[in-house]
Motif scaffolding. Sequence first.
Motif, PDB file in Angstrom:
ATOM      1  N   VAL A 120      45.754  31.859  54.918  1.00 42.25           N
ATOM      2  CA  VAL A 120      45.827  32.360  53.540  1.00 42.25           C
ATOM      3  C   VAL A 120      47.265  32.783  53.215  1.00 42.25           C
ATOM      4  N   LEU A 121      47.873  33.550  54.124  1.00 42.40           N
ATOM      5  CA  LEU A 121      49.250  34.000  53.896  1.00 42.40           C
ATOM      6  C   LEU A 121      50.223  32.827  53.859  1.00 42.40           C
ATOM      7  N   ALA A 234      46.530  52.996  46.009  1.00 43.56           N
ATOM      8  CA  ALA A 234      47.124  52.192  44.931  1.00 43.56           C
ATOM      9  C   ALA A 234      46.312  52.349  43.641  1.00 43.56           C
ATOM     10  N   LEU A 235      44.987  52.312  43.751  1.00 40.23           N
ATOM     11  CA  LEU A 235      44.126  52.494  42.569  1.00 40.23           C
ATOM     12  C   LEU A 235      44.333  53.888  41.973  1.00 40.23           C
ATOM     13  N   ASP A 236      44.427  54.893  42.854  1.00 42.34           N
ATOM     14  CA  ASP A 236      44.658  56.270  42.384  1.00 42.34           C
ATOM     15  C   ASP A 236      45.984  56.385  41.631  1.00 42.34           C
ATOM     16  N   TYR A 237      46.969  55.586  42.043  1.00 41.06           N
ATOM     17  CA  TYR A 237      48.298  55.617  41.408  1.00 41.06           C
ATOM     18  C   TYR A 237      48.380  54.700  40.188  1.00 41.06           C
ATOM     19  N   GLY A 238      47.253  54.062  39.846  1.00 40.73           N
ATOM     20  CA  GLY A 238      47.243  53.185  38.670  1.00 40.73           C
ATOM     21  C   GLY A 238      47.838  51.812  38.922  1.00 40.73           C
ATOM     22  N   LYS A 239      47.866  51.392  40.201  1.00 44.59           N
ATOM     23  CA  LYS A 239      48.415  50.066  40.540  1.00 44.59           C
ATOM     24  C   LYS A 239      47.287  49.035  40.604  1.00 44.59           C
ATOM     25  N   ASP A 240      47.670  47.763  40.487  1.00 44.65           N
ATOM     26  CA  ASP A 240      46.699  46.680  40.650  1.00 44.65           C
ATOM     27  C   ASP A 240      46.366  46.483  42.127  1.00 44.65           C
ATOM     28  N   VAL A 241      45.109  46.191  42.405  1.00 45.70           N
ATOM     29  CA  VAL A 241      44.705  45.813  43.758  1.00 45.70           C
ATOM     30  C   VAL A 241      44.167  44.386  43.702  1.00 45.70           C
ATOM     31  N   PHE A 242      44.771  43.521  44.491  1.00 41.82           N
ATOM     32  CA  PHE A 242      44.391  42.109  44.574  1.00 41.82           C
ATOM     33  C   PHE A 242      43.700  41.870  45.915  1.00 41.82           C
ATOM     34  N   VAL A 243      42.614  41.116  45.893  1.00 34.50           N
ATOM     35  CA  VAL A 243      41.836  40.947  47.118  1.00 34.50           C
ATOM     36  C   VAL A 243      41.479  39.483  47.334  1.00 34.50           C
ATOM     37  N   VAL A 244      41.722  39.011  48.555  1.00 37.97           N
ATOM     38  CA  VAL A 244      41.305  37.656  48.929  1.00 37.97           C
ATOM     39  C   VAL A 244      39.923  37.744  49.548  1.00 37.97           C
ATOM     40  N   PRO A 245      38.928  37.050  48.987  1.00 41.87           N
ATOM     41  CA  PRO A 245      37.589  37.090  49.582  1.00 41.87           C
ATOM     42  C   PRO A 245      37.583  36.365  50.927  1.00 41.87           C
ATOM     43  N   GLY A 246      36.638  36.736  51.774  1.00 38.13           N
ATOM     44  CA  GLY A 246      36.542  36.093  53.097  1.00 38.13           C
ATOM     45  C   GLY A 246      35.122  35.678  53.396  1.00 38.13           C
ATOM     46  N   SER A 247      34.849  35.443  54.654  1.00 39.16           N
ATOM     47  CA  SER A 247      33.515  35.026  55.081  1.00 39.16           C
ATOM     48  C   SER A 247      32.537  36.196  54.986  1.00 39.16           C
ATOM     49  N   ILE A 248      31.290  35.896  54.612  1.00 36.77           N
ATOM     50  CA  ILE A 248      30.255  36.938  54.600  1.00 36.77           C
ATOM     51  C   ILE A 248      29.548  37.016  55.953  1.00 36.77           C
ATOM     52  N   LEU A 249      29.961  36.181  56.887  1.00 37.73           N
ATOM     53  CA  LEU A 249      29.215  36.059  58.144  1.00 37.73           C
ATOM     54  C   LEU A 249      29.667  37.022  59.236  1.00 37.73           C
ATOM     55  N   ASP A 250      30.957  37.377  59.265  1.00 42.32           N
ATOM     56  CA  ASP A 250      31.430  38.162  60.417  1.00 42.32           C
ATOM     57  C   ASP A 250      31.800  39.612  60.097  1.00 42.32           C
ATOM     58  N   ILE A 265      40.994  42.766  41.679  1.00 37.69           N
ATOM     59  CA  ILE A 265      41.190  41.391  41.196  1.00 37.69           C
ATOM     60  C   ILE A 265      41.009  40.408  42.346  1.00 37.69           C
ATOM     61  N   CYS A 266      40.064  39.492  42.173  1.00 40.19           N
ATOM     62  CA  CYS A 266      39.788  38.478  43.197  1.00 40.19           C
ATOM     63  C   CYS A 266      40.885  37.406  43.152  1.00 40.19           C
ATOM     64  N   VAL A 267      41.468  37.109  44.308  1.00 45.49           N
ATOM     65  CA  VAL A 267      42.592  36.176  44.374  1.00 45.49           C
ATOM     66  C   VAL A 267      42.192  34.903  45.124  1.00 45.49           C
ATOM     67  N   GLU A 268      42.295  33.784  44.414  1.00 42.97           N
ATOM     68  CA  GLU A 268      42.095  32.475  45.052  1.00 42.97           C
ATOM     69  C   GLU A 268      43.399  31.675  45.068  1.00 42.97           C
ATOM     70  N   THR A 270      47.931  32.107  43.831  1.00 41.48           N
ATOM     71  CA  THR A 270      48.981  33.070  43.468  1.00 41.48           C
ATOM     72  C   THR A 270      49.002  33.380  41.976  1.00 41.48           C
ATOM     73  N   GLN A 271      48.591  32.422  41.152  1.00 38.79           N
ATOM     74  CA  GLN A 271      48.602  32.643  39.706  1.00 38.79           C
ATOM     75  C   GLN A 271      47.712  33.821  39.315  1.00 38.79           C
ATOM     76  N   ASP A 272      46.655  34.088  40.118  1.00 32.99           N
ATOM     77  CA  ASP A 272      45.776  35.239  39.847  1.00 32.99           C
ATOM     78  C   ASP A 272      46.569  36.547  39.927  1.00 32.99           C
ATOM     79  N   ILE A 273      47.544  36.586  40.824  1.00 36.13           N
ATOM     80  CA  ILE A 273      48.407  37.766  40.951  1.00 36.13           C
ATOM     81  C   ILE A 273      49.398  37.802  39.793  1.00 36.13           C
ATOM     82  N   PHE A 274      50.050  36.658  39.540  1.00 34.12           N
ATOM     83  CA  PHE A 274      51.107  36.607  38.527  1.00 34.12           C
ATOM     84  C   PHE A 274      50.576  36.906  37.126  1.00 34.12           C
ATOM     85  N   ASP A 275      49.368  36.397  36.806  1.00 32.39           N
ATOM     86  CA  ASP A 275      48.782  36.642  35.480  1.00 32.39           C
ATOM     87  C   ASP A 275      48.628  38.132  35.231  1.00 32.39           C
TER      88      ASP A 275
END
Length: 284
Positions: A120-121, A234-250, A265-268, A270-275
């Motif tokens: 992902v990275l 970050a949420l407490d400070y009013g910042k955006d939190v971006f999250v990459v979803p992963g497997s539901i199995l492990d 914000i769900c990230v699939e 980079t544009q999801d971050i930039f928007d």
Amino acid sequence: MKNKFLLRLSLTKGIGTFGKQQIYRFAKRHQWWQFDELEIRLLAQTTKPNNWNEWTEDRLKEIESTHQFITIEDEEYPESLRQVPTPPLVLFYKGNLNLLKRDMLAIVGARKATNYGYQVLKELMPDITKRGFSIVSGLAKGIDSFAHQFAISNQGKTIGVVGTGLDICYPKTSGNLQIEMSQNHLVLSEYPNGTMPAKFHFPMRNRIIAGLSSGVLVIEAKRRSGSLITAQQALDYGKDVFVVPGSILDGRSSGCHQLIQDGAICVEKTQDIFDSYDLWNKIH
């Protein structure tokens, strides 16, 4: 006078972060930077002993001669960090302080990262570095170290925030990376040289990571993890939190999925971050 007072206060043991903040605000309001041990105790609203008197002029001079640092009163101190409830009064640093003037994106995640997190990275980092973000993380094993390394390999810039003195590499596996970043990028700590890792240092370190950055990207985090502490701060400070979803199995991304359910914000791509970042800039 002002900076010496702030250095002394930051080094004083026996007063918590909140107490130090109260003392600093009082000193700033009255533009008075000379206090004795009793006054310090009264301003911190504590009866506990502290070692204020042990920080003599000579000891402070020794710290000044062996460390590079900025204080909360310096122009170079990042404004975003100044705005958090308990900002560090002093930041010790090694490297290029100009990186604090760039847009900063924190990337945090599992110490026991999987190949998925690595891939992902590898996928996201070229666009992120091209966009000009300084990548902020904590030099821990796993996602943190991957984030620093991929930023460097993509000709980007990266900032490490550590929970020890800058003369100590923890974990040892990050030693070479920390040395390289100290020379060509930036490593920060609120602790002086010789400070060993302690459990409570790392949540404190996380508030700096969250405070510096415009947003936090979380990759592979369980429900109870340091990454979630950073995301929550970050949420407490009013910042955006971006999250990459992963497997539901492990269960390795169960914390990520919880954050998404809570409105991160769900990230699939980079544009999801930039928007989101472009929208934030327009509003502000």
